[in-house]
Design an enzyme around this catalytic site. Structure first.
Site, short mmCIF file in Angstrom:
data_model
loop_
_atom_site.label_atom_id
_atom_site.label_comp_id
_atom_site.label_asym_id
_atom_site.label_seq_id
_atom_site.Cartn_x
_atom_site.Cartn_y
_atom_site.Cartn_z
CG ASP A 488 -2.11 -1.03 0.89
OD1 ASP A 488 -1.98 -1.36 -0.30
OD2 ASP A 488 -2.76 -1.56 2.16
CG ASP A 708 -8.15 -7.21 7.05
OD1 ASP A 708 -6.99 -7.22 6.67
OD2 ASP A 708 -9.10 -7.66 6.71
#
Length: 770
Positions: A488, A708
Site C-alpha cells: 500500500d 485487518d
C-alpha cells in the site's frame, strides 16, 4: 475509486418547476444497488434536493417506493429519516434547513430490497409536489458521460429521457469535435415517445484501427428538438503501445561452476534506428570470475530481438569460498543492467544461488506462531501447515514483540525446517512494512514513523539496516528469503495525493520513493534475498487513469536504485486483499444484451475483473517500460476464495448487465473498494509455484485469521487508529461508492488473531478444505 463511477449510476428526476409557487423543487434520486443473494439485496440511495422556488427555512421531503419490499434500514445522513409502508420521509437537520432559491442539499440512506428495486418517480417538499402542473422540458439522460473505446472496436452507452415528452422526439448523436477516428457506429438516431421515454436505448461508438500511438478523444452531442441535450466524451484506447528502448538481460543472477562457465543473454526491447553496441565489463568482487566471451555484442535493425550470449568463467582455485562478482551490461544512452555471478565452488564450500523463481521446486516456511493459532480452531489443522508470511510491521517485531517470534527466531526455525527437507530448498516470506507515513490513506494500519519526525533516517537505521544485517548472516545463506516490499505504499502516490495530506508528504523527500529505494539497495545486495514490490490490486489501479501512471512510478522508483530495475525480482498484487484471482463466469470482454460488463456498477469502467488478468497485463507493461523479461508476479490468495453457499455455480442468465455481473461474480463483496475484514470471504487457492506463465506463485502473504483492523476504537501503542471502513455500521465514502463497509463485527487491532474471521474463511474456502 474513479470519477467514472458516478456516470455508471442511473438517474430519476422530477424536474418541473411550479410557476409562482412558494415551494418548488427538483429532486435527483440515485440508487446504487447490489445483490446479496438471488432476488434480494441492498442499496444506497443518494438524493439531491434543489430549491427552485422562494427561500425556505425548513423542509420535509417525501416519496413512495413502488414496492412494499423496498425498506429504509436505519443508517442515513443529511436528514431525519423514517418510513411508514411505502412512504419515506426525510426532514432537515438543524444545519441544513435553510435553502435559498437555487440552493441544493445532498442527503441519503441505506436500504434493502427483494424482488425488484425500482426508483421512486414522484417527490414532494413541504406537501408540494416537485413538478407542479407546468409542462417540463425533458432532458437526455445518458448512462455515462465518458466512454473508452478500444482501437478497432466499439463501446456503448445508453440514452433515455428524464420525463415524458408531449409528442415523439428524435434524439441524434453526432461528433462535435475531436479525433475523426471516433465515430457513431449505430444508434445515431433514436425515437422516444410518451410511452417509451424511460426505456434506455443504446448508442454504439467505434474507433477505427490506425497505426499511430495517440489515444484520441472526441466529444459527441446527444440532443434533439424539444429536449435538453447531453454530451458524451470518448477516448480511444490505443493498441499501438510504444515500447521504450532498453537492455533486456536474462537472467540477472548466474551461477558459474568453478573451472567452468555460465551464461546470460542480452537483447534490445525495441527496434533501433541504427546499430547498437552492448558491452559487459567486470566490476567489484572475486577476480576469479571473468568475461569469457560476448564482452562486446552488436545489434542491428534486423537482429535486435535475437538474444545474444555472454559467457562468464570461474577459474579453478584451491580455496573453499564461493566468490561473487558483479558485471555491468551497458550501451550508450541506455540504462545499464547488473548481473551478479556466484562461483559454485568445488572445494566443499557453500554456493548459494539466486534463481529465477524462488518458489519453484521449494517448500514453504510454516510460521509456528500462526500454525498453532490455526490448529487451535475447529478444523484449522487442515491448513495449519500451509506457508504464510512473517510480517515485520514495526521495529519491535524484529526482536519479537507481544510473545511473537522475532526475525532471527523465524530464520532459525526456517533453517531447522530446511534441514528436515533434505535437498529440497525452503522459501521463507518476510513482509517489509514500516515506511514513515505508512498507509497514508487509511487509519487501521498506520505505522510508528513520521516523515516530519526524522522518520526516513529512523526507517534506515532502526528498521531496514537491522533486518538486512540479520538476513546477511551466513547461517541463513541456503534459505530463499522472499521480501514483500511495503504494501500500500507506492500505489497511494498514484491515487490519493489530492485527498490526504499524509500521502502528499510521502510523495516528497524522505518519503515512499526514498524508503523503497533504500530497502531495495540493502536487500537486493544479499544473494539469497528476493524482492517483490507491492502493486495494489485491479480495483485500485485497473483504470487507465491509474494503470500507466503506476507503471511509470514503479519504473522511476526502481530505476533510481543502485542496481536499477534489476534490484527487483517481481511485483505482488492483492496483498492482504480479497479480489478473486480469476472470475470464471465472465471476462472484461463479456457483453450482456449488447452492453459491455465494463458499464456495470460493479466493474465501473475498470479494464480488469480479476487479479490474474491485471497482474499479467501489468507485467507486460512493466517489461515494455524497461524491466527485465524474467520479471515474476505473485498473487496473494489467502482470502480471495469466496466459496460457500453464496458462490455462484455458473453465469447468470439475466439480460440486465448489472444483474448479470452481480449474479455471476464470485467476489461477493458489496463493493470492490471494501478491504477490511470482509464478511463472507473464504480461503483462496493454496500456495502454488508457477500457476501460470508469468506468475511466480500464488502465495498466502496475509496470514488468514489476522485482523485487518479494529471494528471499534481501541487504544494501543502501535500507532494504529480506528478506520471506519472496519466498522460494520459505516455507510461508506467516495472511495467505495458510499456503500456499506461489509466488515465483520467485533474485530481486534490489525494483526491480532480474529477467531470468527478464521472460522468463516475456513468455512467458505474455495477450493474447499477437506
Amino acid at each position: 475509486m474513479t470519477a467514472a463511477s458516478v456516470a455508471a449510476l442511473g438517474l430519476v428526476a422530477g424536474q418541473s418547476t411550479a410557476a409562482n409557487a412558494a415551494v418548488a423543487c427538483d429532486v435527483t434520486y440515485t440508487a446504487n444497488s447490489w445483490t446479496s443473494s438471488p432476488g434480494q439485496g441492498g442499496f444506497t440511495a443518494n438524493i439531491t434536493l434543489k430549491n427552485t422556488g422562494d427561500p425556505i427555512s425548513s423542509w420535509s421531503l417525501a416519496f413512495d417506493y413502488p414496492t412494499t419490499t423496498q425498506k429504509y434500514t436505519p443508517s442515513g445522513w443529511g436528514a431525519n429519516w423514517s418510513q411508514s409502508g411505502t412512504r419515506v420521509t426525510g426532514t432537515n437537520m438543524p444545519y441544513n434547513g435553510s435553502l435559498a432559491t437555487g440552493a441544493s442539499v445532498s442527503v441519503g440512506f441505506n436500504g434493502t430490497w427483494s424482488g425488484t428495486n425500482p426508483d421512486p418517480t414522484a417527490f414532494s417538499v413541504n406537501g408540494t409536489s416537485c413538478g407542479g402542473t407546468n409542462p417540463t422540458t425533458p432532458s437526455v439522460v445518458t448512462s455515462a458521460s465518458a466512454v473508452a473505446v478500444n482501437e478497432g472496436g466499439t463501446a456503448t452507452f445508453t440514452a433515455r429521457l428524464s420525463s415524458a415528452p408531449s409528442s415523439n422526439v428524435t434524439v441524434t448523436t453526432v461528433r462535435t469535435g475531436g479525433d475523426t477516428d471516433l465515430t457513431v457506429g449505430s444508434g445515431g438516431s433514436l425515437t422516444f415517445t410518451p410511452s417509451n421515454w424511460n426505456t434506455a436505448q443504446t448508442v454504439t461508438l467505434a474507433a477505427a484501427q490506425d497505426s499511430d500511438t495517440t489515444a484520441g478523444t472526441a466529444s459527441f452531442s446527444v440532443s434533439g428538438t424539444g429536449v435538453t441535450g447531453a454530451t458524451v466524451s470518448a477516448t480511444e484506447v490505443d493498441d499501438d503501445a510504444t515500447v521504450e528502448q532498453s537492455l533486456v538481460v536474462t537472467p540477472t543472477s548466474v551461477t558459474v561452476p568453478e573451472g567452468s562457465t555460465g551464461t546470460f543473454t542480452v537483447r534490445l526491447a525495441a527496434q533501433p534506428s541504427s546499430g547498437v553496441t552492448v558491452t559487459t565489463t567486470a566490476g567489484s568482487g572475486d577476480s576469479d570470475l571473468t568475461v569469457s566471451s560476448g564482452a562486446s555484442l552488436s545489434f542491428t535493425t534486423s537482429n535486435w530481438n535475437t538474444p545474444q550470449t555472454v559467457t562468464l568463467a570461474a577459474a579453478q582455485d584451491s580455496d573453499s569460498a564461493a566468490g561473487s562478482r558483479t558485471f555491468t551490461v551497458a550501451s550508450s544512452g541506455l540504462t545499464s543492467r547488473t548481473v551478479t555471478a556466484t562461483e559454485a565452488d568445488d572445494d566443499g564450500g557453500p554456493a548459494p544461488a539466486h534463481v529465477e523463481n524462488p518458489y519453484s521446486g521449494a517448500t514453504g516456511y510454516v510460521n509456528p506462531n500462526w500454525s498453532s493459532r490455526a490448529a487451535a480452531e475447529p478444523g484449522g489443522s487442515a491448513v495449519a501447515n500451509v506457508s504464510t508470511a512473517v510480517w515485520m510491521d514495526r521495529t519491535a517485531a524484529i526482536a519479537g514483540a507481544s510473545g511473537a517470534m522475532g526475525l532471527r527466531e523465524h530464520l532459525d526455525e526456517a533453517v531447522r525446517q530446511d534441514a528436515a527437507n533434505g535437498s529440497t530448498p525452503l522459501t521463507i516470506q518476510v513482509v517489509i512494512y514500516n515506511l514513515p507515513n505508512r498507509d497514508c490513506s487509511a487509519l487501521a494500519s498506520n505505522g510508528e514513523l513520521r516523515i516530519s519526525e526524522n522518520g526516513f533516517n529512523r526507517y534506515k537505521t532502526e528498521y531496514i539496516d537491522p533486518i538486512a544485517a540479520i538476513l546477511r548472516e551466513s547461517t541463513y545463506s541456503n534459505l530463499r528469503i522472499v521480501t514483500i516490499i511495503e504494501p500500500d505504499s507506492l500505489p497511494n502516490l498514484v491515487t490519493n495525493l489530492d485527498r490526504f495530506a499524509d500521502c502528499r508528504e510521502a510523495n516528497g523527500t524522505g518519503g515512499y520513493r526514498d524508503g523503497v529505494r533504500y530497502a531495495l539497495n540493502q536487500l537486493h545486495a544479499i544473494t539469497n534475498v528476493y524482492t517483490y514490490i507491492d502493486a495494489a490490486h485491479h480495483a485500485w489501479l485497473g483504470w487507465d487513469s491509474n494503470f500507466q501512471p503506476s507503471v511509470n512510478l514503479f519504473y522511476e522508483t526502481v530505476a533510481g536504485t543502485t542496481a536499477g530495475v534489476d534490484s527487483v525480482d517481481g511485483f505482488i498484487v492483492n496483498t492482504a486483499n480479497y479480489s478473486a484471482s480469476t472470475e470464471p463466469y465472465f471476462t472484461i470482454n463479456s457483453t450482456v444484451n449488447g452492453t459491455s460488463v465494463r458499464q456495470s456498477e460493479w466493474v465501473d469502467w475498470n479494464y480488469y475483473v480479476d487479479e490474474q488478468s491485471f497482474a499479467l497485463a501489468l507485467r507486460t507493461a512493466l517489461i515494455a517500460k524497461g524491466f527485465r523479461s524474467g520479471l515474476g508476479m505473485l498473487i496473494d490468495t489467502s482470502r480471495n476464495g469466496w466459496g460457500g453457499s453464496a458462490r455462484p455455480s455458473g453465469p447468470s442468465t439475466s439480460t440486465n448487465v448489472d444483474q448479470f455481473v452481480d449474479q455471476s461474480r464470485t467476489d461477493r463483496r458489496i463493493h470492490a473498494g471494501n478491504w477490511c475484514n470482509q464478511s463472507g470471504a473464504g480461503l483462496g487457492a493454496r500456495p502454488t509455484a508457477a500457476p501460470a506463465s508469468g506468475l511466480d506463485a500464488y502465495v498466502w502473504i496475509k496470514p488468514p485469521g489476522e485482523s485487518d483492523g479494529a471494528s471499534t476504537d481501541i487504544e494501543n501503542d502501535e500507532g494504529k487508529r480506528f478506520d471506519r471502513m472496519c466498522d460494520p455500521t459505516y455507510p461508506g465514502n467516495e472511495l467505495n461508492g458510499n456503500n456499506p463497509s461489509g466488515a465483520l463485527a467485533d474485530a481486534p487491532l490489525s494483526g491480532q488473531w480474529f477467531s470468527a474471521q478464521f472460522r468463516q474463511l475456513l468455512q467458505n474456502a474455495y477450493p474447499p478444505i477437506n
